[in-house]
Design a protein around this motif. Structure first.
Motif, PDB file in Angstrom:
ATOM      1  N   VAL A   1       0.862  -1.173   0.000  1.00  0.00           N
ATOM      2  CA  VAL A   1       0.000   0.000   0.000  1.00  0.00           C
ATOM      3  C   VAL A   1       0.905   1.230   0.000  1.00  0.00           C
ATOM      4  CG1 VAL A   1      -1.853   1.241   1.177  1.00  0.00           C
ATOM      5  CG2 VAL A   1      -1.749  -1.256   1.316  1.00  0.00           C
ATOM      6  N   VAL A   2       0.726   2.099  -0.985  1.00  0.00           N
ATOM      7  CA  VAL A   2       1.626   3.233  -1.160  1.00  0.00           C
ATOM      8  C   VAL A   2       0.905   4.543  -0.856  1.00  0.00           C
ATOM      9  CG1 VAL A   2       3.017   2.017  -2.862  1.00  0.00           C
ATOM     10  CG2 VAL A   2       1.109   3.429  -3.637  1.00  0.00           C
ATOM     11  N   ASP A   3       1.678   5.553  -0.527  1.00  0.00           N
ATOM     12  CA  ASP A   3       1.140   6.872  -0.239  1.00  0.00           C
ATOM     13  C   ASP A   3       0.822   7.596  -1.547  1.00  0.00           C
ATOM     14  OD1 ASP A   3       0.267   8.964   1.281  1.00  0.00           O
ATOM     15  OD2 ASP A   3       2.259   9.662   1.871  1.00  0.00           O
TER      16      ASP A   3
ATOM     17  N   PRO B   1       1.294  -1.456   9.317  1.00  0.00           N
ATOM     18  CA  PRO B   1       1.489   0.008   9.278  1.00  0.00           C
ATOM     19  C   PRO B   1       1.250   0.626   7.902  1.00  0.00           C
ATOM     20  CG  PRO B   1       3.262  -1.053  10.520  1.00  0.00           C
ATOM     21  CD  PRO B   1       2.468  -2.150   9.891  1.00  0.00           C
ATOM     22  N   GLN B   2       1.374  -0.160   6.833  1.00  0.00           N
ATOM     23  CA  GLN B   2       1.156   0.370   5.483  1.00  0.00           C
ATOM     24  C   GLN B   2      -0.261   0.914   5.284  1.00  0.00           C
ATOM     25  OE1 GLN B   2       2.638  -1.997   2.063  1.00  0.00           O
ATOM     26  NE2 GLN B   2       3.463  -3.397   3.593  1.00  0.00           N
ATOM     27  N   VAL B   3      -1.230   0.397   6.035  1.00  0.00           N
ATOM     28  CA  VAL B   3      -2.613   0.829   5.806  1.00  0.00           C
ATOM     29  C   VAL B   3      -2.804   2.303   6.157  1.00  0.00           C
ATOM     30  CG1 VAL B   3      -3.446  -1.526   6.216  1.00  0.00           C
ATOM     31  CG2 VAL B   3      -3.551   0.163   8.064  1.00  0.00           C
ATOM     32  N   ALA B   4      -1.855   2.888   6.881  1.00  0.00           N
ATOM     33  CA  ALA B   4      -1.930   4.321   7.187  1.00  0.00           C
ATOM     34  C   ALA B   4      -1.797   5.171   5.926  1.00  0.00           C
ATOM     35  CB  ALA B   4      -0.850   4.707   8.197  1.00  0.00           C
ATOM     36  N   ASN B   5      -1.297   4.564   4.826  1.00  0.00           N
ATOM     37  CA  ASN B   5      -1.186   5.294   3.565  1.00  0.00           C
ATOM     38  C   ASN B   5      -2.531   5.469   2.864  1.00  0.00           C
ATOM     39  OD1 ASN B   5       1.618   5.695   3.640  1.00  0.00           O
ATOM     40  ND2 ASN B   5       2.016   3.655   2.813  1.00  0.00           N
ATOM     41  N   ALA B   6      -3.550   4.757   3.326  1.00  0.00           N
ATOM     42  CA  ALA B   6      -4.901   4.959   2.797  1.00  0.00           C
ATOM     43  C   ALA B   6      -5.450   6.285   3.316  1.00  0.00           C
ATOM     44  CB  ALA B   6      -5.800   3.797   3.198  1.00  0.00           C
ATOM     45  N   LYS B   7      -6.515   6.767   2.685  1.00  0.00           N
ATOM     46  CA  LYS B   7      -7.105   8.053   3.076  1.00  0.00           C
ATOM     47  C   LYS B   7      -8.584   7.877   3.402  1.00  0.00           C
ATOM     48  CE  LYS B   7      -3.213   9.691   1.259  1.00  0.00           C
ATOM     49  NZ  LYS B   7      -2.011   9.840   2.093  1.00  0.00           N
TER      50      LYS B   7
ATOM     51  N   PHE C   1     -15.801   8.644   2.206  1.00  0.00           N
ATOM     52  CA  PHE C   1     -15.107   7.752   1.271  1.00  0.00           C
ATOM     53  C   PHE C   1     -13.788   7.265   1.864  1.00  0.00           C
ATOM     54  CE2 PHE C   1     -14.806   6.226  -3.113  1.00  0.00           C
ATOM     55  CZ  PHE C   1     -16.146   6.208  -3.466  1.00  0.00           C
ATOM     56  N   PHE C   2     -13.381   6.082   1.399  1.00  0.00           N
ATOM     57  CA  PHE C   2     -12.103   5.480   1.781  1.00  0.00           C
ATOM     58  C   PHE C   2     -11.399   5.059   0.500  1.00  0.00           C
ATOM     59  CE2 PHE C   2      -9.490   1.711   2.571  1.00  0.00           C
ATOM     60  CZ  PHE C   2      -8.775   2.060   3.708  1.00  0.00           C
ATOM     61  N   THR C   3     -10.137   5.440   0.351  1.00  0.00           N
ATOM     62  CA  THR C   3      -9.406   5.106  -0.872  1.00  0.00           C
ATOM     63  C   THR C   3      -7.964   4.722  -0.536  1.00  0.00           C
ATOM     64  OG1 THR C   3     -10.692   6.805  -2.024  1.00  0.00           O
ATOM     65  CG2 THR C   3      -8.840   5.866  -3.209  1.00  0.00           C
ATOM     66  N   ALA C   4      -7.511   3.618  -1.119  1.00  0.00           N
ATOM     67  CA  ALA C   4      -6.140   3.154  -0.941  1.00  0.00           C
ATOM     68  C   ALA C   4      -5.524   2.835  -2.304  1.00  0.00           C
ATOM     69  CB  ALA C   4      -6.098   1.906  -0.051  1.00  0.00           C
ATOM     70  N   LYS C   5      -4.233   3.102  -2.425  1.00  0.00           N
ATOM     71  CA  LYS C   5      -3.504   2.825  -3.662  1.00  0.00           C
ATOM     72  C   LYS C   5      -2.494   1.725  -3.394  1.00  0.00           C
ATOM     73  CE  LYS C   5      -0.704   5.160  -7.230  1.00  0.00           C
ATOM     74  NZ  LYS C   5      -0.115   6.454  -7.633  1.00  0.00           N
ATOM     75  N   LEU C   6      -2.515   0.691  -4.218  1.00  0.00           N
ATOM     76  CA  LEU C   6      -1.624  -0.451  -4.057  1.00  0.00           C
ATOM     77  C   LEU C   6      -0.778  -0.647  -5.307  1.00  0.00           C
ATOM     78  CD1 LEU C   6      -4.717  -1.234  -2.884  1.00  0.00           C
ATOM     79  CD2 LEU C   6      -3.458  -3.218  -2.053  1.00  0.00           C
ATOM     80  N   GLU C   7       0.424  -1.160  -5.119  1.00  0.00           N
ATOM     81  CA  GLU C   7       1.301  -1.494  -6.241  1.00  0.00           C
ATOM     82  C   GLU C   7       1.720  -2.957  -6.121  1.00  0.00           C
ATOM     83  OE1 GLU C   7       4.584   1.186  -6.566  1.00  0.00           O
ATOM     84  OE2 GLU C   7       3.329   2.902  -7.124  1.00  0.00           O
ATOM     85  N   VAL C   8       1.709  -3.640  -7.254  1.00  0.00           N
ATOM     86  CA  VAL C   8       2.083  -5.058  -7.291  1.00  0.00           C
ATOM     87  C   VAL C   8       3.593  -5.184  -7.351  1.00  0.00           C
ATOM     88  CG1 VAL C   8       1.901  -7.197  -8.598  1.00  0.00           C
ATOM     89  CG2 VAL C   8      -0.078  -5.676  -8.436  1.00  0.00           C
ATOM     90  N   GLU C   9       4.124  -6.010  -6.468  1.00  0.00           N
ATOM     91  CA  GLU C   9       5.565  -6.247  -6.425  1.00  0.00           C
ATOM     92  C   GLU C   9       5.915  -7.540  -7.152  1.00  0.00           C
ATOM     93  OE1 GLU C   9       5.941  -6.055  -2.083  1.00  0.00           O
ATOM     94  OE2 GLU C   9       6.988  -4.144  -2.359  1.00  0.00           O
ATOM     95  N   GLY C  10       7.172  -7.668  -7.524  1.00  0.00           N
ATOM     96  CA  GLY C  10       7.617  -8.856  -8.253  1.00  0.00           C
ATOM     97  C   GLY C  10       7.937 -10.006  -7.313  1.00  0.00           C
TER      98      GLY C  10
END
Length: 302
Positions: A252-254, A275-281, A293-302
């Protein structure tokens, strides 16, 4: 508002929050840039004597002094479409680019789908899916009305979506605007809490976990997923993120959100989340005179 009492310790200025939830929601529209510019739309509103405001955070969102935005000249011609202000957040955060492969997993009735298409300049492939066949007619209608031509409409369960029709190719970006308990819509749906119960919250959270996991699996390495709900329940928000962080190769990214908001919570009752979930808004109704509203941005890792 009794179900909201459980949020007293996590909502800043709880009394202002409750007061905002009891006020009617301002009517908002989004300018459909596939058919008209903001300047053309504002000129049409000026000529019709319709008052409007343009929030600073998004160039294509307006609040109107009318309860029938679809009956306006811009609405009739598909230059604008009714869309709650905070509903425009997830597509903005996903930031799809022209030519990309984008998946909207729970798309009907299509306000976010058509926003994604506009962000893509109607170029690339936009797969708009919904498991509810009855809602697909609204999705198709909105795509046609707003001039979207790059969308493919599908009817599958997003928890087990098959990539076979698309040669198994993964997506660059995926939006998971998940079905939820809809607590944040209380200002436009005053009966949203009538049948509220914790059992339903827990049940829908199970669906959300399945949809988000499959979305991650369908996204290429380095690709982006946005997870969003219109509810306040941590069971449907941070706990869902915490779950997928345990079982999928994702983070989960900021991100920047130019609206007043608070970060995702990392503790709820007797639970501690990654702790990564703190990057959600979290956006609450009293922050910007909007829905929740609740919104989170995620990035797929290799």
């Amino acid at each position: 508002m009794e179900p909201f009492e459980r949020y007293r310790d996590i909502v800043d200025d709880f009394e202002a929050f409750l007061a905002a939830c009891e006020r009617p929601l301002p009517m908002a529209v989004r300018v459909n840039t596939l058919k008209a510019s903001v300047e053309r739309v504002t000129q049409a509103f000026d000529e019709a004597g319709i008052e409007y405001e343009q929030p600073d955070w998004h160039p294509h969102v307006m609040t109107l002094d009318t309860d029938k935005p679809g009956a306006t000249w811009p609405g009739f011609h598909g230059w604008t479409t009714g869309q709650e202000e905070v509903s425009a957040i997830p597509p903005m955060v996903l930031d799809p680019q022209p030519g990309e492969r984008v998946f909207d997993s729970c798309a009907a009735p299509g306000s976010k789908t058509t926003q994604l298409a506009a962000e893509m300049d109607d170029e690339g492939t936009l797969v708009a899916n919904d498991n509810n066949l009855g809602r697909l007619s609204a999705l198709r209608f909105n795509c046609e009305r707003l001039g979207v031509t790059n969308a493919v409409v599908t009817n599958q369960d997003a928890r087990s979506y098959s990539l076979k029709p698309f040669d198994g190719k993964e997506f660059d970006r995926v939006l998971v605007d998940a079905p939820c308990s809809c607590e944040g819509t209380i200002r436009k749906n005053p009966d949203a809490l009538d049948n509220w119960n914790l059992g339903h919250v827990e049940s829908v959270a199970g669906i959300q976990k399945g949809v988000l996991r499959r979305a991650i699996q369908m996204t290429r390495e380095g690709g982006t997923i946005v997870y969003s709900t219109c509810t306040f329940a941590p069971e449907e928000n941070e706990r869902v993120l915490d779950h997928v962080l345990d079982v999928e190769d994702v983070r989960v990214v900021d991100y920047d959100l130019p609206l007043e908001h608070v970060d995702g919570i990392t503790e709820w009752e007797d639970e501690e989340f990654d702790p990564q979930v703190a990057n959600a808004k979290r956006v609450y109704p009293h922050h910007n005179d909007t829905g929740g509203f609740f919104t989170a941005k995620l990035e797929v890792e290799g």
